[in-house]
Design a protein around this motif. Structure first.
Motif, PDB file in Angstrom:
ATOM      1  N   ARG A  71      13.940   1.987 -54.882  1.00 11.48           N
ATOM      2  CA  ARG A  71      15.178   1.332 -55.346  1.00 11.48           C
ATOM      3  C   ARG A  71      15.690   0.358 -54.299  1.00 11.48           C
ATOM      4  N   GLY A  72      15.521   0.712 -53.022  1.00 10.74           N
ATOM      5  CA  GLY A  72      15.970  -0.186 -51.957  1.00 10.74           C
ATOM      6  C   GLY A  72      14.957  -1.275 -51.660  1.00 10.74           C
ATOM      7  N   ALA A  73      13.673  -0.948 -51.791  1.00 11.13           N
ATOM      8  CA  ALA A  73      12.613  -1.875 -51.369  1.00 11.13           C
ATOM      9  C   ALA A  73      12.450  -3.048 -52.337  1.00 11.13           C
ATOM     10  N   GLY A  74      12.815  -2.881 -53.594  1.00 17.23           N
ATOM     11  CA  GLY A  74      12.614  -3.966 -54.561  1.00 17.23           C
ATOM     12  C   GLY A  74      11.125  -4.251 -54.697  1.00 17.23           C
ATOM     13  N   SER A  75      10.712  -5.454 -54.307  1.00 18.07           N
ATOM     14  CA  SER A  75       9.304  -5.822 -54.450  1.00 18.07           C
ATOM     15  C   SER A  75       8.532  -5.764 -53.139  1.00 18.07           C
ATOM     16  N   VAL A  76       9.141  -5.197 -52.104  1.00 18.43           N
ATOM     17  CA  VAL A  76       8.430  -5.056 -50.824  1.00 18.43           C
ATOM     18  C   VAL A  76       7.419  -3.907 -50.955  1.00 18.43           C
ATOM     19  N   PRO A  77       6.163  -4.096 -50.478  1.00 17.72           N
ATOM     20  CA  PRO A  77       5.164  -3.026 -50.611  1.00 17.72           C
ATOM     21  C   PRO A  77       5.626  -1.709 -49.960  1.00 17.72           C
ATOM     22  N   ILE A  78       5.375  -0.608 -50.683  1.00 18.19           N
ATOM     23  CA  ILE A  78       5.777   0.724 -50.213  1.00 18.19           C
ATOM     24  C   ILE A  78       4.529   1.573 -50.021  1.00 18.19           C
ATOM     25  N   LEU A  79       4.421   2.185 -48.874  1.00 22.17           N
ATOM     26  CA  LEU A  79       3.304   3.103 -48.602  1.00 22.17           C
ATOM     27  C   LEU A  79       3.881   4.519 -48.624  1.00 22.17           C
ATOM     28  N   GLY A  80       3.323   5.377 -49.471  1.00 21.41           N
ATOM     29  CA  GLY A  80       3.871   6.723 -49.635  1.00 21.41           C
ATOM     30  C   GLY A  80       3.068   7.770 -48.887  1.00 21.41           C
ATOM     31  N   VAL A  81       3.757   8.526 -48.035  1.00 23.15           N
ATOM     32  CA  VAL A  81       3.129   9.645 -47.312  1.00 23.15           C
ATOM     33  C   VAL A  81       3.639  10.928 -47.961  1.00 23.15           C
ATOM     34  N   ASN A  82       2.721  11.791 -48.331  1.00 23.49           N
ATOM     35  CA  ASN A  82       3.106  12.949 -49.142  1.00 23.49           C
ATOM     36  C   ASN A  82       3.491  14.189 -48.342  1.00 23.49           C
ATOM     37  N   LEU A  83       4.786  14.515 -48.399  1.00 23.74           N
ATOM     38  CA  LEU A  83       5.232  15.819 -47.890  1.00 23.74           C
ATOM     39  C   LEU A  83       5.875  16.609 -49.024  1.00 23.74           C
ATOM     40  N   GLY A  84       5.666  16.133 -50.259  1.00 27.58           N
ATOM     41  CA  GLY A  84       6.359  16.758 -51.385  1.00 27.58           C
ATOM     42  C   GLY A  84       5.535  17.840 -52.052  1.00 27.58           C
TER      43      GLY A  84
END
Ligand SMILES: NC(=O)c1ccc[n+]([C@@H]2O[C@H](COP(=O)([O-])OP(=O)(O)OC[C@H]3O[C@@H](n4cnc5c(N)ncnc54)[C@H](O)[C@@H]3O)[C@@H](O)[C@H]2O)c1
Ligand SMILES: Nc1ncnc2c1ncn2[C@@H]1O[C@H](COP(=O)(O)OP(=O)(O)OP(=O)(O)O)[C@@H](O)[C@H]1O
Length: 273
Positions: A71-84
């Motif tokens: 929601r904050g990043a908009g169209s900036v690439p997001i890399l997800g690290v999984n701790l969920g």
């Protein structure tokens, strides 16, 4: 280059990993840490709503944290690290996080761009409002779910009537969101890369089989026969609307961008079991 890190709030392991990533990056990279995690570590923090000015955003946590970062990043690439617990949106394991972020940062410093994949988002709007685009889904529903509750919905695609029914609501999902709420409501899994959205009825009384629409189509949902209705984007950005009224759903102008290595879709489905 500026890298924003969003660590799952209240999770010490996520905060340590954020610090490890920040320490491993070259001095020329400015690192922003989200306000909640920075506060816990005694650092200066930045509001995630400003992370659209970063060149790469790293989300450390579960799917909820990824959606919050998006929601904050908009169209900036997001890399997800999984701790969920599920972590469907997060392809990188914690042990690989530092190397994966360093690799994308090096790529950006060499070429001016990180490696990312565009994923479409859905924008919901009404006469005088618009919600933050959804990465997973938009839900239009009555004030409450359950027998004797709900709302009358009329669903149109590019102006043509698809169906009308009393229902708990209607859910419009992206391919990314097909494995989430959409699946629980009987919608299909959608392979990443398909250019379609899925319209799924929520406990509809009349026939409303899940429908795949082209991303370019405009879906409208007219709601009536309830005290009010509620529209939500990714389960959190929520708006109460009066009835009768109409909600318009279309592909957002800007996609979200997912950075880093892609996970194998069919292997990742194992996370849902
Ligand atoms: N009955 C349901 O299945 C249901 C109900 C409400 C919300 N949700 C989902 O929760 C999302 C919000 O996430 P949250 O963590 O803030 O709420 P939450 O804590 O209620 O999480 C709901 C679950 O959905 C999983 N999830 C989220 N996105 C996913 C995706 N793309 N693929 C597979 N699983 C996914 C999460 O890992 C979590 O287990 C919404 O976008 C919606 O898709 C699901
Ligand atoms: N750094 C943060 N600052 C503020 N809010 C946050 C932050 N990280 C997460 N949140 C909030 O917490 C929610 C997600 O947390 P949640 O406990 O559901 O974890 P999750 O990432 O989905 O992991 P899990 O799979 O373990 O549930 C987000 O939707 C967001 O509102």
């Amino acid at each position: 280059m500026r890298v924003g890190i969003v660590a799952q709030r209240g999770n010490a392991r996520a905060a340590y990993l954020a610090a490890d990533i920040a320490d491993a990056l070259p001095d020329e990279v400015e690192v922003w840490v989200d306000a909640a995690s920075a506060d816990a570590a005694g650092l200066d923090g930045h509001e995630v709503s400003a992370f659209s000015t970063c060149d790469l955003v790293v989300s450390i946590g579960g799917d909820g944290t990824f959606l919050f970062a998006a929601r904050g990043a908009g169209s900036v690439p997001i890399l997800g690290v999984n701790l969920g617990e599920v972590g469907f949106l997060n392809a990188v394991a914690p042990d690989d996080a530092v190397a994966a972020v360093k690799q994308e940062v090096e790529r950006y410093l060499e070429t001016g761009a990180v490696r990312s994949r565009d994923v479409p988002r859905i924008e919901a709007s009404g006469a005088d409002w618009v919600l933050t685009p959804a990465l997973n889904e938009v839900v239009v529903q009555g004030p409450q779910r359950g027998h004797g509750q709900g709302v009358t919905v009329e669903v149109r695609v590019d102006g043509s009537l698809y169906t009308a029914s009393h229902a708990d609501g209607v859910l419009v999902s992206t391919p990314t969101g097909s494995t989430a709420y959409n699946l629980s409501e009987g919608g299909p899994l959608v392979q990443p890369g398909v250019h379609g959205f899925v319209v799924t009825g929520m406990c509809a009384e009349d026939a409303m089989p899940p429908l795949v629409t082209q991303t370019g189509s405009e879906v409208t949902v007219r709601v009536d026969d309830a005290e009010h209705a509620v529209v939500s984007s990714d389960g959190s950005n929520t708006r109460e609307i009066e009835t009768p009224s109409e909600v318009t759903l279309r592909e957002a102008d800007e996609p979200a961008r997912v950075a880093g290595p892609a996970s194998d879709f069919f292997q990742a489905l194992g996370k849902l079991e």
